[in-house]
Design a protein around this motif. Structure first.
Motif, short mmCIF file in Angstrom:
data_model
loop_
_atom_site.label_atom_id
_atom_site.label_comp_id
_atom_site.label_asym_id
_atom_site.label_seq_id
_atom_site.Cartn_x
_atom_site.Cartn_y
_atom_site.Cartn_z
N LYS A 1 -7.09 -5.15 -8.69
CA LYS A 1 -7.03 -6.28 -9.62
C LYS A 1 -6.85 -7.59 -8.86
O LYS A 1 -7.47 -8.60 -9.19
CB LYS A 1 -5.88 -6.08 -10.61
N THR A 2 -6.03 -7.58 -7.82
CA THR A 2 -5.80 -8.78 -7.02
C THR A 2 -7.08 -9.20 -6.30
O THR A 2 -7.41 -10.39 -6.25
CB THR A 2 -4.68 -8.52 -6.00
N ASP B 1 -3.30 -2.28 -8.71
CA ASP B 1 -2.82 -3.65 -8.50
C ASP B 1 -3.59 -4.34 -7.38
O ASP B 1 -3.95 -5.52 -7.49
CB ASP B 1 -1.33 -3.66 -8.15
N VAL B 2 -3.86 -3.60 -6.31
CA VAL B 2 -4.61 -4.17 -5.19
C VAL B 2 -6.03 -4.51 -5.63
O VAL B 2 -6.54 -5.60 -5.33
CB VAL B 2 -4.62 -3.20 -4.00
N LEU C 1 -9.51 -10.69 -8.95
CA LEU C 1 -9.08 -12.01 -9.40
C LEU C 1 -9.24 -13.06 -8.31
O LEU C 1 -9.60 -14.21 -8.59
CB LEU C 1 -7.63 -11.96 -9.88
N ALA C 2 -9.00 -12.68 -7.05
CA ALA C 2 -9.19 -13.62 -5.94
C ALA C 2 -10.66 -13.99 -5.81
O ALA C 2 -11.01 -15.15 -5.57
CB ALA C 2 -8.67 -13.01 -4.65
#
Length: 57
Positions: A30-31, A27-28, A34-35
């Protein structure tokens, strides 16, 4: 309703302790990806709009 600092700290602490264990490294990652993509696109659109709207001398 009690809007004291203790109530806010307790609410935030409970929320954080219930959410943090459920965050995975995927999740980290992916974040972060995406950022980065969002920042690059935002920068590109800003540069494009400046070129389109700038007056030529």
């Amino acid at each position: 309703m009690d809007n004291s600092l203790t109530l806010k700290a307790g609410t935030f602490g409970g929320f954080a302790l219930s959410v943090i264990p459920n965050i995975t490294s995927a999740d980290v990652l992916k974040t972060i990806v995406l950022a980065f993509i969002g920042a690059v696109i935002s920068f590109g659109v800003t540069v494009l709009l400046k070129r389109l709207t700038s007056k030529k001398k």
